[in-house]
Enzyme design. Sequence first.
Site, PDB file in Angstrom:
ATOM      1  N   ASP A 247      24.634  42.071  45.484  1.00  0.00           N
ATOM      2  CA  ASP A 247      25.314  41.587  46.692  1.00  0.00           C
ATOM      3  C   ASP A 247      25.251  40.062  46.696  1.00  0.00           C
ATOM      4  O   ASP A 247      24.177  39.469  46.617  1.00  0.00           O
ATOM      5  CB  ASP A 247      24.633  42.142  47.948  1.00  0.00           C
ATOM      6  CG  ASP A 247      25.393  41.743  49.199  1.00  0.00           C
ATOM      7  OD1 ASP A 247      26.219  42.544  49.650  1.00  0.00           O
ATOM      8  OD2 ASP A 247      25.157  40.644  49.706  1.00  0.00           O
TER       9      ASP A 247
ATOM     10  N   ASN B 264      33.136  32.206  53.122  1.00  0.00           N
ATOM     11  CA  ASN B 264      34.441  32.411  53.764  1.00  0.00           C
ATOM     12  C   ASN B 264      34.602  31.494  54.966  1.00  0.00           C
ATOM     13  O   ASN B 264      35.656  30.904  55.184  1.00  0.00           O
ATOM     14  CB  ASN B 264      34.588  33.860  54.193  1.00  0.00           C
ATOM     15  CG  ASN B 264      34.977  34.771  53.029  1.00  0.00           C
ATOM     16  OD1 ASN B 264      35.571  34.306  52.053  1.00  0.00           O
ATOM     17  ND2 ASN B 264      34.629  36.037  53.116  1.00  0.00           N
TER      18      ASN B 264
ATOM     19  N   ASP C 120      37.845  34.553  47.641  1.00  0.00           N
ATOM     20  CA  ASP C 120      38.426  35.359  46.557  1.00  0.00           C
ATOM     21  C   ASP C 120      38.161  34.715  45.207  1.00  0.00           C
ATOM     22  O   ASP C 120      37.903  35.401  44.203  1.00  0.00           O
ATOM     23  CB  ASP C 120      39.920  35.520  46.784  1.00  0.00           C
ATOM     24  CG  ASP C 120      40.223  36.526  47.886  1.00  0.00           C
ATOM     25  OD1 ASP C 120      41.396  36.641  48.277  1.00  0.00           O
ATOM     26  OD2 ASP C 120      39.284  37.210  48.344  1.00  0.00           O
TER      27      ASP C 120
ATOM     28  N   GLU D  36      31.595  42.243  48.925  1.00  0.00           N
ATOM     29  CA  GLU D  36      30.913  41.338  48.016  1.00  0.00           C
ATOM     30  C   GLU D  36      29.840  42.061  47.201  1.00  0.00           C
ATOM     31  O   GLU D  36      28.953  41.413  46.654  1.00  0.00           O
ATOM     32  CB  GLU D  36      30.298  40.172  48.799  1.00  0.00           C
ATOM     33  CG  GLU D  36      29.266  40.563  49.869  1.00  0.00           C
ATOM     34  CD  GLU D  36      29.890  40.763  51.213  1.00  0.00           C
ATOM     35  OE1 GLU D  36      31.097  41.106  51.251  1.00  0.00           O
ATOM     36  OE2 GLU D  36      29.186  40.596  52.237  1.00  0.00           O
TER      37      GLU D  36
END
Length: 944
Positions: free
Chosen positions: A820, A828, A837, A864
């Site tokens: 993770d 973000n 992305d 993620e």
Amino acid sequence: MRRCAHILPLFGLILIAAWVFPSVAQTILPRFYTSANGISDQEIHSISQLHDGRLLIGSENGFSIWNGYKSINIDNSNNPRLRGFALWSLVDDHDTVFVSYLKQIAVFRPASSLSTFRNYKLAWIGPRLNAQFPRQATFWKDGVIIAGDNKLLFLKPYGDSYRLEDANISSGLKTESIQDTSAIYTDTRDVWVGGHHGRFCVLSSNLPKCYGVMNGLPDERVDDINQLSPGIAQIRTVNHLITLDTMTGRSTSHRLEFTPKSLANLGNFLNLSPNGQGAFVTQIAGGIASVSHNQITYERLSLELSSIFLGRSFIDRQQNLWLGTIGRGLIRAVGFQSITKYAKSTGLSGNNIWQVLPTDHDLAWVASDGGLDLLDYKNQHFLRHYDISSYALTMDHSNHLWSSTDLDTVFSIDTKSLRERSYRVSNVNQILVSKNNTIWFLTQEGIFSLNPDNFSTHDPQPEISGSAPSGIFSADNIFWVIINDRIYYRLDDGIFRKLDLPWPKQNFQPTALSMCGKNILCVGGQGGLFRIKYEKNVSRVVSIDAFEAFRSSTIYSLLTDRRHWLWAGTEHGLSVFNGTDWVTVTTADGLAANDLNQNALAEGPDGTIWAGTSNGLSHILHPDDLFHKRNLQPFIDAVQIGNTDYAGQRIPYRSAPLTFHFGTLDFRDDLGIHFQYRLDGIDNNWIDTEGSTARYPNVPSGTHRFAVRAINADKHQISTPVYFTVIMDVPMWRSIPVILLYVLMAVVVGYGIQNWRLDYILRQTHILERRVAEQTAELARQARTDSLTGLFNRGAIQEKLQELKNGIHLRKHVYIMLLDIDFFKQINDVHGHVAGDEVLVEFAHRLTGSLLAHGEYAGRYGGEEFLLVLLCAPSLIQNRIKTIRQAVTTDMFPVTGALINVTFSAGVTRLDPGEDWPTAMKRADQALYAVKHSGRNDTFFATE
């Protein structure tokens, strides 16, 4: 937080000074909402609330509807007249919205929508008010009455539209003498209006009844009016709060503090916000004043934020207090009406609060690194102040206050005569009083006592040596104390005995004690929280066990209150156990800081809880409300196919990603809420996320139901899911018309071509079949591949895992590694979703490059999260994982305009022969969970 000894110059105890600070303001803990949270404008003029919970915000650019993460303009017609300076808004029982711009009034009605929320459409727009300034408005009878510069206007329904007229024509009010109106309010019968120079009038069908300076009203403009009780008006001017009997004209005026001359420039924003319980909130410079039962309390922003200009205030249906600002977006006052905070910036001697001692008469002694204060928290005054650092506090049975200082000294104060004495005791952690009024000093060097017959001596007697951080007297007068990380107890014979028992957890270091019930001692410290049950006079220890569902690993303070609730001060906030559930209070709820100090919890005579932290003092006013669980309100706000909004139609098959946008209207707990989502037919289990979107690169044909639910871990709440259904068409080449077309073409060709062209037809048929096969293969590849990263998708990597499990591998084992990306939501939030992305693509590229050619596979597991399937000998797995981590995280990740460090947390487990892979995946997921809650950027191995 453990206290450290400080050595500072001693200037002597300063003489007690009554009313050193004529008033003290509580501290507002602000939660700012700006463009990062979807607030499109930074100058907020008005705030109201729709029935679905969203806020209607007026700014310098008009009105927008905000759901917590995104704003949309209420007007989707792009009417140029509905832009510019917003003044006020009203929402009626049917969710019809009435808004006013500087010279324009408009009405909007709700329209249907596929998402959780309804959109709005323009229902009426009035004529331009060239000579009027619609300052305020309120509902009255069947319409809206509006206060303008020189007269009152009345907006009433007229069929499906509205009509704007003079109030005295359409409503029957006698308004001829009313001019310069600045505020308005209506009760069940009359209309109350305010104007300049303290003028206040009661309007009805009879002649107006007006009051002013002659009735005790200040010579200031009336900025807002509300109703305190039937016939009693609450009036706000720039400097005063006035209570006025509208029948007799008798008034009482209170001069507000913190109202500089500059506040007069914000007169259009000054208002009274009712909380529905007979109290009001209004603005002052850098804060608010709360008015309840003729008592005014003040709350202010911290010193560094005190220059912020506050616009309108508003209390929503969840009792959140919102404050608009001029240039800084929207503020929510965290902990409003539930937790108050006191800090150095608002009058306390220091911010590091070591202990607090609440007494009768709404008083509390507060010991901090800056001094010792006596706080009258009801009247918001400091009655005493000692300008010397203070740590431990207690009050003996003779009303002597005992306090330790930072100079190896303890002093006592006779609270009646104010006579002082000092005693030589070093490094005191806690001071206790026994039933016979013996004073006990728990220090870093040992335990000392002072018999009440020897209070005149300056040297307390040593009892036992060793570091003693905490102690407590039980109801049956057993003295429990921690000495050198062990538990001792003292019975009436005066002998200290060690409780010789092993701790359930290795390396546990006790720091705090509390009596949790009859013959039950609770012990907290570094390593957890335990409960010791013993028989009378500690003749036998019955059991020792750990508290279940307690998440913190370090405890600094313990308190058992009159409700028999257990409070635990930790490094992650204040947790409380009511005998059934744990609830955690943090800065997100209004706590001054998440880092609580040692022995810094206390219960007041009224049952409220005080907590000393490293950044101020918190007072929990309503502990019972902590277990009042409000239903969480998740919503699905929008669905997109690629960059196109989904409008409910059947979606033509395409490879564009499907994105769901969701959130929650639980503003009070927004920092503690995360989400779980799943899409039927795609996700077998719920997927955790701290973000507000779910993106699916490829969705197969068919009907799919998306579900999302909100989770508050601190409150142990999971909401009911909300759903959204999308329908994806089959690919064109698999549709019945296209198949029939293929058949028809074959028949026509068969009848129209001679046998000599049969070979050509066969070749074309083979070409067509090959193309269909290629397209089918491409579809199969897309169904197994994550379109963003190119890795196997969730289903494909699970198939690889099953294939490896079924194979036979000499001297090698199958390992599952669940990764993770750490703090991906922050990437973000700071750099944008495009940068997010890019990080996912680069992360996948590095993972692929780190894998061996045979027997190792990588897949994107969701969001993620990534899954690696490794085939490795047990002796080499540690080095193999280290190699993968180095390959992925050594170099910084390039994103749009920046280079950032990216790390990951991982849980690893071995898939044993005969074991099903979902069981192993659960272990890897639990190991990953443990890594994330112990600091991240690490790898944990899970065993069976």
